[in-house]
Design a protein around this motif. Sequence first.
Motif, PDB file in Angstrom:
ATOM      1  N   ALA A   1       5.578   3.685 -19.315  1.00  0.00           N
ATOM      2  CA  ALA A   1       6.276   2.937 -18.257  1.00  0.00           C
ATOM      3  C   ALA A   1       6.475   1.485 -18.636  1.00  0.00           C
ATOM      4  CB  ALA A   1       5.504   3.024 -16.948  1.00  0.00           C
ATOM      5  N   GLY A   2       5.621   0.980 -19.539  1.00  0.00           N
ATOM      6  CA  GLY A   2       5.775  -0.397 -19.964  1.00  0.00           C
ATOM      7  C   GLY A   2       5.176  -1.409 -19.005  1.00  0.00           C
ATOM      8  N   GLN A   3       4.488  -0.924 -17.970  1.00  0.00           N
ATOM      9  CA  GLN A   3       3.877  -1.837 -17.009  1.00  0.00           C
ATOM     10  C   GLN A   3       2.807  -1.072 -16.240  1.00  0.00           C
ATOM     11  OE1 GLN A   3       7.180  -2.994 -14.557  1.00  0.00           O
ATOM     12  NE2 GLN A   3       7.169  -1.112 -13.401  1.00  0.00           N
ATOM     13  N   PRO A   4       1.866  -1.775 -15.616  1.00  0.00           N
ATOM     14  CA  PRO A   4       0.833  -1.076 -14.854  1.00  0.00           C
ATOM     15  C   PRO A   4       1.451  -0.323 -13.677  1.00  0.00           C
ATOM     16  CG  PRO A   4       0.277  -3.394 -15.236  1.00  0.00           C
ATOM     17  CD  PRO A   4       1.695  -3.209 -15.631  1.00  0.00           C
ATOM     18  N   THR A   5       0.743   0.733 -13.245  1.00  0.00           N
ATOM     19  CA  THR A   5       1.173   1.463 -12.062  1.00  0.00           C
ATOM     20  C   THR A   5       1.074   0.569 -10.849  1.00  0.00           C
ATOM     21  OG1 THR A   5       0.448   3.554 -13.002  1.00  0.00           O
ATOM     22  CG2 THR A   5       0.712   3.470 -10.618  1.00  0.00           C
ATOM     23  N   GLY A   6       2.170   0.404 -10.107  1.00  0.00           N
ATOM     24  CA  GLY A   6       2.163  -0.426  -8.912  1.00  0.00           C
ATOM     25  C   GLY A   6       2.235   0.417  -7.675  1.00  0.00           C
ATOM     26  N   SER A   7       2.199  -0.222  -6.527  1.00  0.00           N
ATOM     27  CA  SER A   7       2.183   0.529  -5.278  1.00  0.00           C
ATOM     28  C   SER A   7       3.564   0.738  -4.725  1.00  0.00           C
ATOM     29  CB  SER A   7       1.337  -0.229  -4.242  1.00  0.00           C
ATOM     30  OG  SER A   7       1.852  -1.520  -4.050  1.00  0.00           O
ATOM     31  N   ALA A   8       4.578   0.042  -5.232  1.00  0.00           N
ATOM     32  CA  ALA A   8       5.933   0.251  -4.716  1.00  0.00           C
ATOM     33  C   ALA A   8       6.826   0.801  -5.792  1.00  0.00           C
ATOM     34  CB  ALA A   8       6.491  -1.055  -4.158  1.00  0.00           C
TER      35      ALA A   8
ATOM     36  N   ASP B   1       0.803  -1.220   0.000  1.00  0.00           N
ATOM     37  CA  ASP B   1       0.000   0.000   0.000  1.00  0.00           C
ATOM     38  C   ASP B   1       0.838   1.273   0.000  1.00  0.00           C
ATOM     39  OD1 ASP B   1      -2.339  -1.482   0.018  1.00  0.00           O
ATOM     40  OD2 ASP B   1      -2.419  -1.556   2.203  1.00  0.00           O
ATOM     41  N   GLY B   2       1.987   1.256   0.672  1.00  0.00           N
ATOM     42  CA  GLY B   2       2.793   2.466   0.781  1.00  0.00           C
ATOM     43  C   GLY B   2       2.171   3.469   1.739  1.00  0.00           C
TER      44      GLY B   2
END
Length: 299
Positions: free
Chosen positions: A292-299, A279-280
Amino acid sequence: MDQAIAKADTLLEAMGWIRRFRGKTTVIKLGGSLLEDRTALHHILLDVIFMETVGMRPVVVHGGGKAINQALSDAGIEAKFSRGRRITDAPTLEIVKRVLAGDVNRLLTDEIERLGGRAMNLSFETTNVLFGEKLVPEDGEDLGFVGHVTRVDRQVIEGLSYTDQVPIIPSMCQGDDGAQYNVNADTAAMAVAQALGAEKLVFLSDVNGVRRDKDDPETVIHSLNVSEANRLISEGVIASGMIPKVEACLDTLGRGVGKIHIIDGKLRHSLLLEIYTTDGVGTQIVKDPKSAGQPTGSA
């Protein structure tokens, strides 16, 4: 037993992030206000040691505004600012050097060593790694010995990181002619992160991130991409002093840095909570999903 199992679950959650960021560089900008809070500083440096222990490569870039102001006051010199930048005449420069490149740099290095880590003081007194030139604002105002970074000695910094030491860098630079300059700590950290191609740039602040309501900590926005950040600036949600910080973050993302985090450095172990949990605790700013080449993550 339930408490012990919960601790094991926390370690397992962290393991994925540890594996993902092992061998990656994280630049941490440590603000002057946090240097005055010894309890917060203690936990921040423990987090830095943990990061290095599990294979990340933390690099610390620091300011020291409050300590400089106090030293100036003790010397009977008035602190002067213009548009948020310290006007740095020759007497002020000597105090900035003594505080940033001397006192604060040694304090951080010695404290990391005392806590069981390994650190190296990189400054005019040892090995300088930030080089630059005099800063001339658009309006032409003379700020004195204020500069901006144009070159970073990447080889020295990476060499220390590869030998499991944490580089500690003050926000000052040296010109080709040997002149020394005071540098805004945010921009110094950005220059280091860009030069190293850092996975992360973390701003340790006294606020918990970008908020929908600047006066309500509960409205922190945990993740923003470039398009969302620009929209919130245009809508006035991101306002006043947060605008230049976020705009600078967006510019830095376009120069090779993977993610930028703005977190509350006074929250105990905020670095670990932001990097090694799903969660951060602050705001992460990332590239738009396609770039970014990837989904937005939480970390």
